[in-house]
Structures are given as C-alpha cells and as structure tokens.
Scaffold this active site. Structure first.
Site, PDB file in Angstrom:
ATOM      1  N   HIS A   1     -11.503  -1.690   1.533  1.00 47.72           N
ATOM      2  CA  HIS A   1     -11.424  -0.127   0.486  1.00 47.72           C
ATOM      3  C   HIS A   1     -11.989  -0.249  -0.448  1.00 47.72           C
ATOM      4  CE1 HIS A   1      -9.031   4.136   0.452  1.00 47.72           C
ATOM      5  NE2 HIS A   1     -10.572   3.762   1.595  1.00 47.72           N
TER       6      HIS A   1
ATOM      7  N   CYS B   1      -5.656   3.927  -4.208  1.00 47.69           N
ATOM      8  CA  CYS B   1      -5.881   2.552  -3.326  1.00 47.69           C
ATOM      9  C   CYS B   1      -7.142   2.362  -3.838  1.00 47.69           C
ATOM     10  CB  CYS B   1      -5.789   2.889  -1.781  1.00 47.69           C
ATOM     11  SG  CYS B   1      -6.590   4.843  -1.532  1.00 47.69           S
TER      12      CYS B   1
ATOM     13  N   LYS C   1      -7.188  -4.705   3.648  1.00 46.51           N
ATOM     14  CA  LYS C   1      -7.633  -3.281   3.010  1.00 46.51           C
ATOM     15  C   LYS C   1      -8.650  -4.504   2.074  1.00 46.51           C
ATOM     16  CE  LYS C   1      -6.221   0.841   2.089  1.00 46.51           C
ATOM     17  NZ  LYS C   1      -5.014   1.863   1.496  1.00 46.51           N
TER      18      LYS C   1
ATOM     19  N   ASP D   1       0.554  -0.575  -0.074  1.00 50.08           N
ATOM     20  CA  ASP D   1       0.054  -0.346   0.248  1.00 50.08           C
ATOM     21  C   ASP D   1       0.875   1.439  -0.045  1.00 50.08           C
ATOM     22  OD1 ASP D   1      -2.067   1.637   0.320  1.00 50.08           O
ATOM     23  OD2 ASP D   1      -2.543   0.613   1.734  1.00 50.08           O
ATOM     24  N   ASP D   2       0.694   2.236  -1.280  1.00 53.70           N
ATOM     25  CA  ASP D   2       1.178   2.977  -1.540  1.00 53.70           C
ATOM     26  C   ASP D   2       2.976   2.568  -1.161  1.00 53.70           C
ATOM     27  OD1 ASP D   2      -0.600   4.775  -1.149  1.00 53.70           O
ATOM     28  OD2 ASP D   2       0.073   6.189   0.592  1.00 53.70           O
TER      29      ASP D   2
ATOM     30  N   ASP E   1      -0.204  -0.835  -4.762  1.00 50.68           N
ATOM     31  CA  ASP E   1      -1.303  -0.234  -5.685  1.00 50.68           C
ATOM     32  C   ASP E   1      -1.634   1.417  -6.160  1.00 50.68           C
ATOM     33  OD1 ASP E   1      -1.216   1.426  -2.786  1.00 50.68           O
ATOM     34  OD2 ASP E   1      -3.363   1.100  -2.533  1.00 50.68           O
ATOM     35  N   ASN E   2      -0.276   1.947  -5.764  1.00 44.51           N
ATOM     36  CA  ASN E   2       0.670   2.862  -6.229  1.00 44.51           C
ATOM     37  C   ASN E   2       0.942   3.527  -6.248  1.00 44.51           C
ATOM     38  OD1 ASN E   2      -2.343   3.605  -4.121  1.00 44.51           O
ATOM     39  ND2 ASN E   2       0.054   4.455  -3.891  1.00 44.51           N
TER      40      ASN E   2
ATOM     41  N   HIS F   1       1.598   2.240   3.894  1.00 43.59           N
ATOM     42  CA  HIS F   1       0.891   3.379   3.820  1.00 43.59           C
ATOM     43  C   HIS F   1       1.077   3.840   5.363  1.00 43.59           C
ATOM     44  CE1 HIS F   1      -2.845   5.648   3.709  1.00 43.59           C
ATOM     45  NE2 HIS F   1      -2.582   5.095   2.569  1.00 43.59           N
TER      46      HIS F   1
ATOM     47  N   LYS G   1       1.897   9.472  -6.041  1.00 44.10           N
ATOM     48  CA  LYS G   1       0.415   8.922  -5.973  1.00 44.10           C
ATOM     49  C   LYS G   1      -0.758   9.649  -6.396  1.00 44.10           C
ATOM     50  CE  LYS G   1      -3.377   7.240  -2.058  1.00 44.10           C
ATOM     51  NZ  LYS G   1      -2.797   6.905  -0.499  1.00 44.10           N
TER      52      LYS G   1
ATOM     53  N   ARG H   1      -7.321  -1.608  -6.465  1.00 41.10           N
ATOM     54  CA  ARG H   1      -8.263  -2.427  -5.853  1.00 41.10           C
ATOM     55  C   ARG H   1      -9.593  -3.327  -6.622  1.00 41.10           C
ATOM     56  NH1 ARG H   1      -5.221  -2.838  -0.864  1.00 41.10           N
ATOM     57  NH2 ARG H   1      -4.007  -0.100  -0.426  1.00 41.10           N
TER      58      ARG H   1
END
Length: 520
Positions: free
Chosen positions: A141, A78, A139, A40-41, A332-333, A228, A377, A82
C-alpha cells in the site's frame, strides 16, 4: 521543503560498512532478528492486554514478558503510517502525505505523489546492506506500479497484497486492478482454502525456515490486513463472540473502560469520551442481531490474527531464535467509522462474515474500539493516532509491569532497527531509537507532528495542539491531566496556541504540507 541526499549516497555508505560485516557474518551473528507486526485498523482497546474481549493470548503473553507502551502514535491512516514505518520519515517527506496513487505517472512528484520517494531508503534497504535477510508478507500500500513494489525497495522475499483492502477469501477488483503478489509476479489465489491472515503468516514462516538458523539475522515486516474491512472470518471463530456482543456497544464500551482501569492502562485522568450524537443508544436499535454479528466477525478477525502470531512465535522457539528477536506489535491507525455499503461489492443473500459479503462495523463499534478516546481513523485526535504497542526481546528487555508513558511515534522504529543492526543513524531522520526503554535511560522531550487530509496535530511534552479539517478551530489539551482530550484549553490559552502553531507551521513548510480536498 528540505533537500534530501539521494538514496544512492545512503546505500553507498551502507555498502562500505557491509564489508566489515561480511567477515563477521561467517561466525554466528549476535545481532537480533527484527520483526514488525502491524495490524490494520485495529483500535487502542481491541486486544486483551489493552482492554478488549477478543481472545489474544499470544499477544498478551508477549506483553507480559515485554514492554507495553501507553502513548505509541501512528500517522493516522494506512498509507502514511506504512511510509513512516518503512522510511523513518514523516509520511510527507517519504511521498505519502495522502493515499497511494494508482496512476503515479500523472501526479506531481513530491509530498503527495502517492508512492515511496525513490531517494528515501527503506528499512529493508538499510538492513540488507549490512547483512540482514529482509522479508515481508501482507499489505504493501505504498506504491501500486511494479517499479515501486517491495523487491524494488530492499526486500529479498515478498508475498502479499500490493493494494489496500480486499476480500480475505479472494481478490476483489473494484474500479482498479488489485494485485496479490509473490516476489514481483502476480499470484493467482486458489479457488478454495485461502484466508489472507493465515496465508500471510504461513508464507512468513516459510521465508524464515528457508534460511539456516542463526546464520544471518533477518528482518520481517508482517503487515496483516486484519481487522480492516471487509468483515470476513471463519464461522468457528465468529461463534465465540455473537452472544457476547448482543450486550451492545454501550455496555461493551463501559466494560472495556473498567477493564482498562483494572489493568492500570488508564486512571481517573482518562475520562470516557461521551457517545457521539450520531450513534444511537443500544436500547433503541432494532436489528441487534445484525449489529452484534458485525462486531463478532471483527473480534474473530483479531482472534485469528493472534492465533497466527502464536504460530510465528512457535516457529521462532523451535529454531531457538525467539530470545534474540525483537518483536514489535502495533496498528496503523485507530478504528474506522467508514461505511462502504455504497460500493455494493457484497453479493445478495450473503451473511456478514461469509465469503461474498462485504461489510464494515461502522462508527458505533469503532467508538468501542477506540475506548476511551474520541474520533477515528484519519483524524489526528487520540482516537485516530494512538495504537497499542508491545515490544518483546527476551535477551535484552526485562519484563516491565504496567504501561510506559513516554510518547513514541512510528518514525522511531527505523532508528531503533539501525541501532540494533549496528548502523549509524542518519542525523536527518526525525525519530529516535527506542533503546532507552531497555537501557533505562530517559528519552528526550521533543515535538511530534501529524497532518492528513487537513487534520493536523502537534504534541510537545504534555501539550497537544489539534485541528480537524475545514474551518474548525485549533484545540489545545494538557495530556498530563486530560489524556482523553475532554477539555479544550485553547480559548483561554491563546499565547500557548500561537507558540505551538508557529512550531507546527515550520514543520509543515519543511515537509511540504499543503491543503488538499478532503476525500475519505
């Protein structure tokens, strides 16, 4: 907008095919397990085999024994990424053109509704219909209300965080309630001894160990919240890195760039993007200890994630299932330039990284994470949408030296999984299976598209058209000669820009892109 078949039709067809699989599954099922591990991130250069200095021996080993992709793309943020991973569609077609909605009863159904489209089947729904166990931890989301939670979208077992970012040691409630959930019930965290990265892995291992070895194949989506923000890690992990980052972001970014060159990940075509004007020279920074601490905690979060991936691999080895398991690792990014100090969620006197603190590493270190690219991001320039990606499947994938060039998008993961599960790939899906990598076939040249909060892009072959939100002009880059987007060719390439823009407009109309107010 395009018309989609109801999910019930998809699932009905899959149910028919599952009758045949029902007999087959009485014997050992030859189809592979499938595991998606999403960070994540995480920036492009943050793990060791992509240039980073954080210790990631388990990911590095997967990379050495598998395939490393040079041009794997996510959806830039994110929720959209996803949604695309879960459905194999561009995020707008799955109802997630922007971010998740906390009160979806008040939103207009469609591309920006803020929860997964009920008529778009998820990968878990596809695979469960043909005999796979389906597990998820981490996660979610992509739907805040209980009717949109994982067990309602095809997963047999789930443990994780329904919402976005939260403390790694507890659940922080901001303006809206956040949920940690086991199956489809809220789960109360213990007062002590909880750390999200460990908990997500432990529960994933529990799910796997709860089934008989090699009875039916399983699909696992392990969606870490690391790295993240908020920056939270164990002191023992942080201590490995604090002195290292006192060198500062300028030196670390240069070191990463040189390491990436040594690895063969980048070459002379990849210009190191200049330090943005809003990031000061490290030598002029007053509070160096605090800034170094931020990046040390960030690296420790990656380190701990890798340790946990090692635990998962050991579980598969002990069960003799690693050889026939496809593991895909991605982010995710890109790294995020966000600063959340105004949320005032941290407690006074807490050191960065400790329980009770709530900090970010901000643009200076995000610029390092995204080496050698620019922006972050949410943007559709390479810094926002390009991700490290590793594919590991010992029984089928022969280790390949170097990094493979073919552009790949997160929408390709669902078609890949369907092929491995021996399920016909719906023609309306925009992605393509990645099996060409281990079948030594050439992938088709195609166009890939992005849009998020007004940031837009199209890539066709080696050409990339990209635009920032607002009144910024379209930019054009030849990624064959300029993969770092250093020289904008748009001013002298009007005809090419218009042709690509026309193609983008067709796609945008098809999936329902519309201008919405920018809210980072």
């Amino acid at each position: 907008m395009s018309h989609k078949k109801p999910r019930s039709i998809f699932l009905g067809l899959l149910a028919l095919s599952s009758l045949w699989f029902g007999h087959k599954l009485e014997a050992k099922d030859p189809r592979p397990n499938i595991i998606f591990i999403m960070a994540d991130d995480l920036g492009y250069s943050d793990i060791g085999c992509y240039g980073g200095e954080a210790q990631t021996p388990n990911l590095d080993k997967l990379a050495t024994k598998g395939i490393k992709l040079r041009s794997f793309y996510n959806a830039g943020r994110c929720c959209p990424t996803r949604a695309s991973l879960l459905t194999g569609n561009y995020s707008h077609a799955a109802g997630m053109g922007n971010m998740v909605s906390f009160d979806d009863q008040k939103v207009t159904p469609g591309p920006y509704q803020g929860y997964l489209d009920p008529n778009t089947p998820t990968i878990a729904e596809h695979l469960r219909q043909v005999g796979y166990h389906t597990y998820m931890t981490g996660k979610w989301h992509v739907g805040e209300r209980p009717e949109h939670w994982p067990l309602k979208r095809g997963f047999d077992r789930y443990f994780g965080l329904i919402s976005g970012a939260s403390s790694f040691f507890e659940i922080l409630q901001e303006k809206r309630k956040r949920y940690m959930v086991l199956q489809d019930q809220e789960w109360v965290l213990p007062q002590e001894g909880f750390y999200a990265t460990d908990a997500f892995t432990d529960r994933a291992i529990e799910f796997i160990q709860g089934q008989a070895p090699q009875s039916k194949p399983f699909f696992l989506y392990l969606a870490y919240t690391a790295p993240h923000f908020p920056l939270h890690a164990y002191e023992a992990d942080i201590a490995k890195y604090e002195a290292l980052y006192l060198q500062g972001w300028d030196a670390i970014r240069q070191q990463r760039y040189e390491k990436m060159q040594g690895l063969g990940l980048v070459d002379k075509r990849y210009q190191l993007s200049p330090r943005p004007a809003n990031i000061p020279d490290w030598n002029s920074v007053q509070d160096k200890q605090t800034w170094a601490r931020k990046m040390a905690v960030y690296a420790a979060m990656i380190d701990r994630m890798d340790q946990n991936i090692g635990k998962l691999i050991q579980t598969l080895e002990a069960r003799q299932e690693l050889d026939n398991t496809l593991i895909v690792f991605l982010s995710d990014n890109g790294g995020t330039s966000e600063n959340v100090d105004d949320r005032k969620l941290g407690l006074p006197g807490k050191r960065i990284g400790e329980r009770g603190s709530y900090g970010t590493y901000d643009a200076p270190w995000a610029n390092v994470s995204n080496t050698p690219f620019k922006l972050y991001k949410s943007y559709m320039h390479e810094g926002g949408i390009i991700s490290p990606c590793i594919l590991h499947w010992p029984s089928k994938i022969k280790p390949k030296l170097g990094y493979l060039n073919t552009p790949v998008h997160v929408i390709d993961l669902l078609p890949t999984s369907l092929e491995l599960a021996q399920v016909p790939i719906p023609k309306e899906l925009p992605g393509q299976s990645l099996s060409h990598f281990w079948k030594d076939k050439k992938a088709k040249t195609r166009s890939l598209f992005w849009e998020h909060i007004g940031n837009k892009a199209l890539r066709h072959g080696h050409w990339k058209l990209v635009k920032e939100h607002g009144d910024k002009d379209w930019e054009l880059y030849d990624l064959n000669t300029d993969p770092s987007e250093s020289v904008n060719l748009a001013p002298q390439s009007g005809e090419k820009v218009e042709a690509l823009k026309a193609e983008y407009d067709v796609w945008a109309k098809k999936v329902g892109v519309r201008e919405i107010p920018v809210k980072q």
